[in-house]
Motif scaffolding. Sequence first.
Motif, PDB file in Angstrom:
ATOM      1  N   ARG A  69      49.388 -26.321 -12.581  1.00  0.00           N
ATOM      2  CA  ARG A  69      48.472 -25.728 -13.592  1.00  0.00           C
ATOM      3  C   ARG A  69      48.919 -24.478 -14.010  1.00  0.00           C
ATOM      4  N   ALA A  82      49.500 -19.757  -6.723  1.00  0.00           N
ATOM      5  CA  ALA A  82      48.836 -20.474  -7.654  1.00  0.00           C
ATOM      6  C   ALA A  82      47.284 -20.471  -7.682  1.00  0.00           C
ATOM      7  N   GLU A  83      46.747 -21.054  -8.505  1.00  0.00           N
ATOM      8  CA  GLU A  83      45.099 -20.948  -8.412  1.00  0.00           C
ATOM      9  C   GLU A  83      44.542 -19.563  -8.639  1.00  0.00           C
ATOM     10  N   ALA A  86      42.610 -17.465  -6.248  1.00  0.00           N
ATOM     11  CA  ALA A  86      43.727 -17.077  -5.299  1.00  0.00           C
ATOM     12  C   ALA A  86      44.644 -15.908  -5.535  1.00  0.00           C
ATOM     13  N   PHE A 113      34.321 -20.083  -5.828  1.00  0.00           N
ATOM     14  CA  PHE A 113      34.207 -21.736  -5.696  1.00  0.00           C
ATOM     15  C   PHE A 113      33.354 -22.092  -6.418  1.00  0.00           C
ATOM     16  N   GLN A 116      34.919 -22.579  -9.785  1.00  0.00           N
ATOM     17  CA  GLN A 116      35.825 -23.732  -9.891  1.00  0.00           C
ATOM     18  C   GLN A 116      35.143 -25.183  -9.768  1.00  0.00           C
ATOM     19  N   TYR A 117      34.349 -25.112  -9.009  1.00  0.00           N
ATOM     20  CA  TYR A 117      33.512 -26.562  -8.883  1.00  0.00           C
ATOM     21  C   TYR A 117      32.237 -26.795  -9.823  1.00  0.00           C
TER      22      TYR A 117
ATOM     23  N   GLN B 110      44.733 -20.229  -2.038  1.00  0.00           N
ATOM     24  CA  GLN B 110      45.376 -21.387  -3.116  1.00  0.00           C
ATOM     25  C   GLN B 110      44.799 -22.855  -2.623  1.00  0.00           C
ATOM     26  N   TRP B 111      45.221 -23.206  -1.501  1.00  0.00           N
ATOM     27  CA  TRP B 111      44.819 -24.655  -1.119  1.00  0.00           C
ATOM     28  C   TRP B 111      43.347 -25.000  -1.148  1.00  0.00           C
ATOM     29  N   MET B 112      42.492 -24.135  -0.692  1.00  0.00           N
ATOM     30  CA  MET B 112      41.274 -24.186  -0.804  1.00  0.00           C
ATOM     31  C   MET B 112      40.508 -24.294  -2.178  1.00  0.00           C
ATOM     32  N   PHE B 113      41.188 -23.730  -3.085  1.00  0.00           N
ATOM     33  CA  PHE B 113      40.854 -23.703  -4.554  1.00  0.00           C
ATOM     34  C   PHE B 113      41.440 -25.291  -5.237  1.00  0.00           C
ATOM     35  N   PHE B 114      42.600 -25.405  -4.715  1.00  0.00           N
ATOM     36  CA  PHE B 114      43.140 -26.835  -5.002  1.00  0.00           C
ATOM     37  C   PHE B 114      42.578 -27.844  -4.526  1.00  0.00           C
ATOM     38  N   GLN B 116      39.139 -27.782  -4.053  1.00  0.00           N
ATOM     39  CA  GLN B 116      37.671 -27.983  -4.729  1.00  0.00           C
ATOM     40  C   GLN B 116      38.022 -28.475  -5.989  1.00  0.00           C
ATOM     41  N   TYR B 117      39.304 -28.035  -6.609  1.00  0.00           N
ATOM     42  CA  TYR B 117      39.267 -28.340  -8.141  1.00  0.00           C
ATOM     43  C   TYR B 117      39.951 -29.881  -8.208  1.00  0.00           C
ATOM     44  N   SER B 118      40.871 -29.950  -7.592  1.00  0.00           N
ATOM     45  CA  SER B 118      42.020 -31.246  -7.844  1.00  0.00           C
ATOM     46  C   SER B 118      41.923 -32.185  -6.817  1.00  0.00           C
TER      47      SER B 118
END
Lengths: 217, 217
Positions: A69, A82-83, A86, A113, A116-117, B110-114, B116-118
């Motif tokens: 993305r 990314a994100e 972040a 959060f 994003q959710y 980044q991985w935590m936003f990933f 929650q989103y993906s």
Amino acid sequence: MGTSARSGTRAANSTSPAVLLYNSAVSGNCYKVRLLLAQLELEYEKVDVSVVDRSNREEVLGGLNPALRVPTLVLDDGRPLAESNAILWYFGDGTRYVPEDLYERAQVLQWMFFEQYSHEPHIAVVRFWLAYSGTPERFADQVPARMKAGYAALDAVDKHLATREFLVGGGYSIADVSLYACTHVAHEGGFELEAYRAIRAWLERVAAQPGHVPIDA
Amino acid sequence: MGTSARSGTRAANSTSPAVLLYNSAVSGNCYKVRLLLAQLELEYEKVDVSVVDRSNREEVLGGLNPALRVPTLVLDDGRPLAESNAILWYFGDGTRYVPEDLYERAQVLQWMFFEQYSHEPHIAVVRFWLAYSGTPERFADQVPARMKAGYAALDAVDKHLATREFLVGGGYSIADVSLYACTHVAHEGGFELEAYRAIRAWLERVAAQPGHVPIDA
């Protein structure tokens, strides 16, 4: 970081290569990054990526962002990040845009959060479907549920802002950057903000921050 | 914070009131918090909230969590904190479970936003619909798209873990806590993990961490 010098901007070193932002002009998530980088007076280069034709995502973003993305950032040392939220934290922490207090820092993350959710997947996605996808009819049956969830998110933010100037603590932070991005263009998705007085006043306060740039700058 | 003493646990003060966790036994998001608190040897009290009958959410969580979701935490001083990954950061930062390096910290986020989103909206939501909602037939038409997106997330995680022991840097972090939670029970949503060799090996490494507790502990 708690020990860093805290200032509005990081020192720009004009001899180092700029960070590279894989960007979309219409994406609220990309705008977040452009807005904070502008406020930090950090230079960067942009590569625009289509958010409609995603056929080259693996080719362009593979190896840089597991979610393929935008925004995706490549730091000046070549490392990817990314994100959107972040990225905001990476550049914002240690500046006035991320608080130092442990609880307020967690609240900044809480709101990002939430964004994003509970917020972006409804408000930004409906805006994309209706205003930018080119095929709004393909998504018509999914719009009502997303709009309902989007209004629930706006209700929650409005209630929170009714007694506050900004989302966390006493000042503007990356939590405001994050939620401002798709809220201020929510009308493009058909969201009616008239009744959200606290949100509307907050949108004006955010837009009046030093160094603010609009989404189409 | 970078200046904090870094240790595996925070000092437990048995005279202070415990934090209060609004919890669901089956929720992966709640399990994340229980897992980290166990590893930090932090005591807490639980109030179980139904994830099926949500009619009392405003009554129970109103004023504590704008999203009216669990987990919601009330700290020992009465201040609320929401969003599972923000809670992980609050308790994890300053311990061995959050790295000190600025880039690695951003990668954890980044991985935590990933997640929650993906990841969670597909993998955990399908699991809830099929195994816990009591009305799987209501969601049947939405399952295929969510499963496709869930497998795309698993593909991305498996590829990333193919050359790594843990998601970020050299060690176990709250990013692993976050993604482990709904991945290790993905089979309850019908996800087939056989082909994901890197994920399966990582699940074993996570489960072997000191202080690990299972979701049904």
